[in-house]
Write a protein that holds these residues in place. Structure first.
Motif, PDB file in Angstrom:
ATOM      1  N   GLU A  33      16.563 -86.141 -26.347  1.00 24.11           N
ATOM      2  CA  GLU A  33      15.245 -85.551 -26.212  1.00 24.11           C
ATOM      3  C   GLU A  33      15.297 -84.039 -26.468  1.00 24.11           C
ATOM      4  O   GLU A  33      14.479 -83.488 -27.204  1.00 24.11           O
ATOM      5  CB  GLU A  33      14.701 -85.838 -24.803  1.00 24.11           C
ATOM      6  CG  GLU A  33      13.247 -85.503 -24.673  1.00 24.11           C
ATOM      7  CD  GLU A  33      12.665 -85.952 -23.340  1.00 24.11           C
ATOM      8  OE1 GLU A  33      13.419 -86.457 -22.491  1.00 24.11           O
ATOM      9  OE2 GLU A  33      11.463 -85.796 -23.170  1.00 24.11           O
ATOM     10  N   TRP A  65      12.643 -92.759 -33.322  1.00 22.97           N
ATOM     11  CA  TRP A  65      11.356 -92.257 -32.827  1.00 22.97           C
ATOM     12  C   TRP A  65      11.412 -90.741 -32.630  1.00 22.97           C
ATOM     13  O   TRP A  65      10.510 -90.010 -33.033  1.00 22.97           O
ATOM     14  CB  TRP A  65      11.012 -92.940 -31.503  1.00 22.97           C
ATOM     15  CG  TRP A  65       9.729 -92.446 -30.924  1.00 22.97           C
ATOM     16  CD1 TRP A  65       8.473 -92.860 -31.248  1.00 22.97           C
ATOM     17  CD2 TRP A  65       9.566 -91.414 -29.956  1.00 22.97           C
ATOM     18  NE1 TRP A  65       7.547 -92.168 -30.537  1.00 22.97           N
ATOM     19  CE2 TRP A  65       8.185 -91.268 -29.728  1.00 22.97           C
ATOM     20  CE3 TRP A  65      10.459 -90.605 -29.255  1.00 22.97           C
ATOM     21  CZ2 TRP A  65       7.673 -90.344 -28.822  1.00 22.97           C
ATOM     22  CZ3 TRP A  65       9.944 -89.680 -28.355  1.00 22.97           C
ATOM     23  CH2 TRP A  65       8.570 -89.557 -28.144  1.00 22.97           C
TER      24      TRP A  65
ATOM     25  N   LYS B 121      17.504 -90.956 -18.263  1.00 27.77           N
ATOM     26  CA  LYS B 121      16.838 -89.726 -17.835  1.00 27.77           C
ATOM     27  C   LYS B 121      15.961 -89.280 -18.988  1.00 27.77           C
ATOM     28  O   LYS B 121      16.410 -88.690 -19.949  1.00 27.77           O
ATOM     29  CB  LYS B 121      17.879 -88.650 -17.539  1.00 27.77           C
ATOM     30  CG  LYS B 121      18.626 -88.864 -16.263  1.00 27.77           C
ATOM     31  CD  LYS B 121      19.346 -87.571 -15.871  1.00 27.77           C
ATOM     32  CE  LYS B 121      20.418 -87.846 -14.855  1.00 27.77           C
ATOM     33  NZ  LYS B 121      21.731 -88.114 -15.459  1.00 27.77           N
ATOM     34  N   LEU B 122      14.676 -89.586 -18.889  1.00 29.52           N
ATOM     35  CA  LEU B 122      13.761 -89.224 -19.962  1.00 29.52           C
ATOM     36  C   LEU B 122      12.517 -88.605 -19.350  1.00 29.52           C
ATOM     37  O   LEU B 122      12.128 -88.931 -18.235  1.00 29.52           O
ATOM     38  CB  LEU B 122      13.345 -90.468 -20.753  1.00 29.52           C
ATOM     39  CG  LEU B 122      14.389 -91.143 -21.631  1.00 29.52           C
ATOM     40  CD1 LEU B 122      13.815 -92.397 -22.238  1.00 29.52           C
ATOM     41  CD2 LEU B 122      14.859 -90.198 -22.712  1.00 29.52           C
ATOM     42  N   SER B 123      11.876 -87.711 -20.128  1.00 24.38           N
ATOM     43  CA  SER B 123      10.609 -87.156 -19.653  1.00 24.38           C
ATOM     44  C   SER B 123       9.530 -88.222 -19.784  1.00 24.38           C
ATOM     45  O   SER B 123       9.659 -89.168 -20.564  1.00 24.38           O
ATOM     46  CB  SER B 123      10.231 -85.942 -20.487  1.00 24.38           C
ATOM     47  OG  SER B 123       9.932 -86.352 -21.800  1.00 24.38           O
ATOM     48  N   ALA B 125       6.694 -87.901 -21.120  1.00 22.30           N
ATOM     49  CA  ALA B 125       6.117 -87.875 -22.467  1.00 22.30           C
ATOM     50  C   ALA B 125       6.939 -88.728 -23.421  1.00 22.30           C
ATOM     51  O   ALA B 125       6.397 -89.484 -24.226  1.00 22.30           O
ATOM     52  CB  ALA B 125       6.050 -86.437 -22.967  1.00 22.30           C
ATOM     53  N   MET B 126       8.262 -88.617 -23.322  1.00 22.22           N
ATOM     54  CA  MET B 126       9.106 -89.375 -24.234  1.00 22.22           C
ATOM     55  C   MET B 126       9.015 -90.866 -23.918  1.00 22.22           C
ATOM     56  O   MET B 126       8.979 -91.701 -24.829  1.00 22.22           O
ATOM     57  CB  MET B 126      10.547 -88.904 -24.124  1.00 22.22           C
ATOM     58  CG  MET B 126      11.472 -89.667 -25.053  1.00 22.22           C
ATOM     59  SD  MET B 126      12.801 -88.656 -25.672  1.00 22.22           S
ATOM     60  CE  MET B 126      13.667 -89.815 -26.705  1.00 22.22           C
ATOM     61  N   ASP B 128       6.430 -92.406 -22.657  1.00 18.81           N
ATOM     62  CA  ASP B 128       5.142 -92.865 -23.190  1.00 18.81           C
ATOM     63  C   ASP B 128       5.227 -93.039 -24.701  1.00 18.81           C
ATOM     64  O   ASP B 128       4.698 -93.995 -25.266  1.00 18.81           O
ATOM     65  CB  ASP B 128       4.034 -91.861 -22.837  1.00 18.81           C
ATOM     66  CG  ASP B 128       3.677 -91.910 -21.365  1.00 18.81           C
ATOM     67  OD1 ASP B 128       4.105 -92.869 -20.692  1.00 18.81           O
ATOM     68  OD2 ASP B 128       2.990 -90.992 -20.893  1.00 18.81           O
ATOM     69  N   GLY B 129       5.915 -92.082 -25.350  1.00 15.60           N
ATOM     70  CA  GLY B 129       6.052 -92.158 -26.804  1.00 15.60           C
ATOM     71  C   GLY B 129       6.837 -93.369 -27.230  1.00 15.60           C
ATOM     72  O   GLY B 129       6.451 -94.098 -28.153  1.00 15.60           O
ATOM     73  N   LEU B 130       7.969 -93.608 -26.550  1.00  9.94           N
ATOM     74  CA  LEU B 130       8.796 -94.768 -26.899  1.00  9.94           C
ATOM     75  C   LEU B 130       8.042 -96.066 -26.630  1.00  9.94           C
ATOM     76  O   LEU B 130       8.172 -97.041 -27.372  1.00  9.94           O
ATOM     77  CB  LEU B 130      10.100 -94.737 -26.100  1.00  9.94           C
ATOM     78  CG  LEU B 130      11.111 -93.681 -26.553  1.00  9.94           C
ATOM     79  CD1 LEU B 130      12.308 -93.656 -25.612  1.00  9.94           C
ATOM     80  CD2 LEU B 130      11.578 -93.943 -27.968  1.00  9.94           C
ATOM     81  N   ALA B 132       4.806 -96.444 -26.878  1.00  9.40           N
ATOM     82  CA  ALA B 132       3.868 -96.608 -28.000  1.00  9.40           C
ATOM     83  C   ALA B 132       4.591 -97.162 -29.214  1.00  9.40           C
ATOM     84  O   ALA B 132       4.088 -98.047 -29.923  1.00  9.40           O
ATOM     85  CB  ALA B 132       3.229 -95.263 -28.322  1.00  9.40           C
ATOM     86  N   GLN B 133       5.804 -96.656 -29.447  1.00 14.24           N
ATOM     87  CA  GLN B 133       6.587 -97.133 -30.586  1.00 14.24           C
ATOM     88  C   GLN B 133       6.937 -98.609 -30.437  1.00 14.24           C
ATOM     89  O   GLN B 133       6.808 -99.390 -31.380  1.00 14.24           O
ATOM     90  CB  GLN B 133       7.861 -96.288 -30.685  1.00 14.24           C
ATOM     91  CG  GLN B 133       8.849 -96.787 -31.713  1.00 14.24           C
ATOM     92  CD  GLN B 133      10.274 -96.532 -31.291  1.00 14.24           C
ATOM     93  OE1 GLN B 133      10.596 -96.592 -30.104  1.00 14.24           O
ATOM     94  NE2 GLN B 133      11.119 -96.238 -32.246  1.00 14.24           N
TER      95      GLN B 133
END
Lengths: 377, 273
Positions: A33, A65, B121-123, B125-126, B128-130, B132-133
């Protein structure tokens, strides 16, 4: 063995070249990230950018992504970014598993004061709605009873017997135990407190009248609301979740007749029977304590009991039992039929069923107390 | 590990089952079953209804206790795992259950984010993005993200289940009848998606299915379960040559022969006769 994702910046002519290398996989999630974010900033300065993927060791959908999001965000900032040197399978991945614009989730919270008011309004409305629903459900059950009365073969005797065994016989140990204990506690406290007035013998009246008129029934009804009411709601609710009730309906069977009626009848028989046992247990508890704690012989206890209570005292408790049973059964049934798809909804309805049943049992007992005083019974 | 390009199906065994015995009471469901799953292959698993295909899947996943035999995944014997190894293996495989097994009190988005939230460990936003993907990958519209499982159709439930199974980019995906209940177009898209993931990620797929189209289109090998054992395993062309009566009936029955273009027309309905 796994190499974190990294990026090297370079300038070729007026184009910015970002050479990516390492493993762009979800296993390196945090680094992935951060590195992907770092792609965007320097390239914003203008000119075109090239994302050179030749050095990428591994890439999965999360990596694809992250890289494609950088490209999309650069495009939004007016920087034309293109890929170079990607292995054929990764090129497919970047296309298939690329960045998707997302709509941010809608904010669901209204200002506190408004949501507080609206929730109060909602619960008042729901309470009224519940009452109306309960009454209409009760009406349906009465109408069905009248309709079914001439046709004994349409009563589901097997189902009724099965539920009766579950609700009554299998509840006997716990009902007898708690009422025995309540009788013993009331007796002990009665002797202890009344002793100050030299009136400890009247503790027998306390156990006799209070126990038979109110306590035995209340304890039993509350226990049954928790034990049986919750079971009924959970059973019916889980059937509603799995379309079993819809299956009954399309077979032209009435779920109220098939599922609710036998349970309600079983409950109406079980609760008075259990109340009777509870009465006995309560008196037995009182007798034992008066004997062991106050040295009153059982003969004396029974004589005093005779003087303090009549058959009416006992009947007052028993008369109320079927009404309590109907209340518990109706609430459990309404809540069960009301369960929607999720496990959470099942939990909420079982909770509501038990809480409402216990509340209504106590309210009903209060109404009966006023009624019996008014008619001097 | 300089070149991790997806290797063609080869001798690299990711899951190996030896002498597996599973019984319910006196009823032996698995009786000395051996099976290998190679890295990067799509293994189709067929067998009569009730033969124990789901039981085998669930046994490999550790959901059904076995009576005997060994199961190794990624070189680890699943009977002797430390807590840490268990967690790691949980990240390396994804499962699509037959009925989807979505968490009913969470939205679609939250369902897909559960494994990411627990293992990575992801934010937000990420994640949510993943999400969506993943939704896009399995062919769902973005507005499905805020729905609850009870609001989804059967086909959508399957897709969300697959999206959740893919959330951690696992190395192996177990699919229990993934295309049953899907319309032919969606089933075809499903097959394409599996094939794409296999090609691009080197994904290994263990697929229980009765969908002959899937078996022909994307399975590198097909294993047949019969009498508690793998009675035949191999390329589908080889199985088509088999003399085993059940296998013959399976692939050359009324539904199978459509492949050869020789399916008999259905008898006309009474009112058209």
């Amino acid at each position: 063995m796994s190499v974190g994702p990294s990026v090297v910046r370079d300038v070729e002519g007026d184009e910015l070249v970002l050479s990516l290398s390492g493993d762009w996989t979800v296993a390196n999630s945090a680094a992935l990230e951060a590195t992907a974010d770092s792609l965007i900033e320097p390239a914003r300065k203008g000119g075109d950018a090239i994302l050179d993927l030749a050095g990428v060791n591994r890439m999965d959908t999360a990596g694809a992504w992250a890289i494609d999001r950088a490209r999309a965000e650069l495009a939004e900032a007016g920087v034309r970014a293109s890929y170079r040197g990607a292995r054929s399978e990764y090129a497919v991945l970047l296309k298939e598993a690329g960045y998707q614009p997302i709509e941010p989730p809608k904010p669901t919270h209204a200002p506190t004061a408004i949501s507080l008011l609206s929730e109060i309004g909602e619960s008042v409305y729901t309470a009224g709605h519940d009452l109306a629903e309960g009454v209409s459900f009760f009406g349906e059950m009465v109408a069905m009873t009248v309709r079914l009365l001439p046709f004994p073969h349409r009563w589901r005797w097997t189902s009724m017997t099965y539920h009766l065994e579950n609700y009554s016989l299998r509840s006997v140990p716990i009902i007898v135990l708690i009422n025995f204990l309540v009788g013993a506690i009331v007796m002990q406290q009665g002797i202890f407190q009344l002793n100050a007035f030299g009136a400890s013998a009247y503790a027998v009246n306390l156990v006799g009248v209070l126990g038979l008129r109110e306590l035995a029934l209340l304890m039993t009804a509350i226990m049954i609301a928790g034990r049986t009411g919750s079971a009924i709601t959970a059973e019916i609710g889980s059937m509603a979740m799995h379309e079993e009730i819809d299956a009954l309906r399309v077979m032209a069977l009435d779920p109220l007749e098939v599922l609710i009626m036998p349970r309600l009848v079983a409950l109406v028989i079980a609760l008075p029977a259990l109340t009777f046992l509870a009465d006995l247990a309560e008196l037995a508890g009182g007798l034992l304590v008066s004997w062991l704690y106050a040295g009153m012989t059982p003969i004396v206890f029974i004589t005093r009991l005779h003087n303090s209570i009549t058959t009416d005292t006992f009947l007052v408790g028993l008369i109320k039992a079927p009404f309590m049973a109907i209340t518990i059964g109706i609430i459990a049934g309404v809540e069960g039929m009301d369960v929607r798809g999720s496990a959470e909804s099942l939990g909420a309805n079982v909770t509501a069923s038990v809480v409402k049943s216990i509340f209504m049992v106590i309210v009903l007992d209060g109404l009966f107390a006023m009624f019996f005083s008014a008619v001097n019974y | 590990m300089t070149d991790a390009a997806p290797s063609p199906p080869g001798p690299d065994v990711v899951i190996s089952v030896r002498g597996l015995e599973v019984a319910f009471g006196d009823h032996m469901v698995m009786d000395g079953l051996d099976l290998d799953l190679y890295r990067g292959e799509v293994l189709g698993f067929v067998g009569a209804s009730g033969a124990g295909k789901s039981v085998l899947t669930r046994t490999i996943l550790g959901l059904v206790p076995k009576r005997g035999g060994t199961i190794e995944a990624f070189g680890h014997n699943l009977d002797h795992l430390t807590h840490q190894e268990k967690l790691q293996i949980g990240e390396r495989w994804g499962v699509l259950f037959q009925e989807g097994a979505l968490f009913s009190s969470l939205t679609v988005r939250q369902n897909i984010e559960v494994p990411m939230r627990e293992h990575l460990k992801l934010s937000q936003a990420m994640m949510d993005g993943l999400t969506a993907q993943k939704l896009h990958l399995v062919g769902l519209p973005q507005d499905a993200a805020d729905k609850y499982p009870s609001e989804l159709s059967g086909g959508m439930t399957k897709r969300v289940g697959l999206a959740r199974a893919l959330a951690l980019d696992p190395e192996i995906v177990f699919l229990d009848e993934p295309t049953s209940g899907l319309d032919p177009i969606s089933a075809g898209d499903f097959d394409d998606l599996i094939a794409t993931l296999q090609k691009t990620l080197g994904l290994t797929v263990f697929m229980v299915t009765h969908d002959l189209d899937s078996l022909f289109a994307i399975c590198n090998r097909v294993a047949v379960l019969g009498h508690g054992k793998v009675s035949a395993v191999g390329k589908i062309e080889d199985l088509l040559q088999s003399d085993d009566p059940w296998i013959k009936a399976y692939f050359h029955g009324k539904r199978g022969v459509v492949r050869a273009g020789t399916r008999a027309a259905p008898s006309p309905a009474p009112h058209t006769a």
